[in-house]
Design a protein around this motif. Sequence first.
Motif, PDB file in Angstrom:
ATOM      1  N   GLU A 219      26.096  11.062  37.669  1.00  6.46           N
ATOM      2  CA  GLU A 219      26.971  11.039  36.496  1.00  6.46           C
ATOM      3  C   GLU A 219      27.807   9.761  36.481  1.00  6.46           C
ATOM      4  OE1 GLU A 219      29.080  14.642  37.176  1.00  6.46           O
ATOM      5  OE2 GLU A 219      27.328  15.909  36.758  1.00  6.46           O
ATOM      6  N   GLU A 220      28.306   9.376  37.643  1.00  7.23           N
ATOM      7  CA  GLU A 220      29.109   8.146  37.739  1.00  7.23           C
ATOM      8  C   GLU A 220      28.291   6.918  37.347  1.00  7.23           C
ATOM      9  OE1 GLU A 220      30.964   5.417  41.327  1.00  7.23           O
ATOM     10  OE2 GLU A 220      31.052   7.602  41.544  1.00  7.23           O
ATOM     11  N   ILE A 221      27.078   6.826  37.865  1.00  6.42           N
ATOM     12  CA  ILE A 221      26.235   5.669  37.567  1.00  6.42           C
ATOM     13  C   ILE A 221      25.806   5.672  36.099  1.00  6.42           C
ATOM     14  CG2 ILE A 221      24.009   4.562  38.059  1.00  6.42           C
ATOM     15  CD1 ILE A 221      24.355   5.450  40.972  1.00  6.42           C
ATOM     16  N   GLU A 222      25.471   6.842  35.568  1.00  4.59           N
ATOM     17  CA  GLU A 222      25.095   6.922  34.145  1.00  4.59           C
ATOM     18  C   GLU A 222      26.225   6.444  33.253  1.00  4.59           C
ATOM     19  OE1 GLU A 222      23.603  10.983  33.812  1.00  4.59           O
ATOM     20  OE2 GLU A 222      21.611  10.139  33.389  1.00  4.59           O
ATOM     21  N   ASN A 223      27.450   6.800  33.595  1.00  3.02           N
ATOM     22  CA  ASN A 223      28.610   6.349  32.823  1.00  3.02           C
ATOM     23  C   ASN A 223      28.739   4.835  32.869  1.00  3.02           C
ATOM     24  OD1 ASN A 223      29.378   8.918  31.997  1.00  3.02           O
ATOM     25  ND2 ASN A 223      30.725   9.228  33.763  1.00  3.02           N
TER      26      ASN A 223
END
Length: 223
Positions: free
Chosen positions: A214-218
């Motif tokens: 989720e962090e990387i997708e953001n």
Amino acid sequence: MNFLSHYYFDRHSSNCYHILGTVLPDLLKNADKNIILHPEKLQHTDNNINSIIAGWNKHLAVDRYFHSSHFFTIHSHELKKKLLPAIGGSPVKPFFLGHVALELIIDNLLLTTGKIQVDDFYAHLEGCKTAEINAFLSFSGLKDTTRFFKFYEDFKRSQYLHTYAETHQIAYALKRICMRIWQNPFTTQHEAQMNDVLDEYRNHLFANFMSIFEEIENKLSDV
């Protein structure tokens, strides 16, 4: 990140060449660690080759965000500390071990929680034509592609990424990776002890491992 974690970010893509590009830097490194290509800023007239380049750039971005994350720093360090007593006498560098072990555990969790399907990943690779891949490699400056294609065909045929779904196989996968650098990295006893550590740490990560995706997708969406 490892093959399947890279695939996760583009699991809904229908473009096999883009998918290939997202894992190609690691495929090349595994085929021959002396192969160094930098096609990041290249542009071709062929759309498929440009798709590989786009996937390649996605790979670099994902790895950059992952390796600079708090998640990676904390968990690779903790794994290193926990694995150290299990590998007494091994030549393997503890930091390398913690790094790779974390990536393998994440791949295992993606598979065992049904976030991705390995068969879909391999189907994408099978959809790419050898001539197009060869054209990309030649365009990127690789004069002799023989060694790469030997590894690549073996990689597709063996489909060993399926074994990542078996938690007791993580130590074996870790051994395979370490054998590219060290001739005899682990004894049977090392593997058994590592399996215990890796299984315990997998359970520790289970509830929260998706936070890094989720962090990387953001971060990718902000670019």
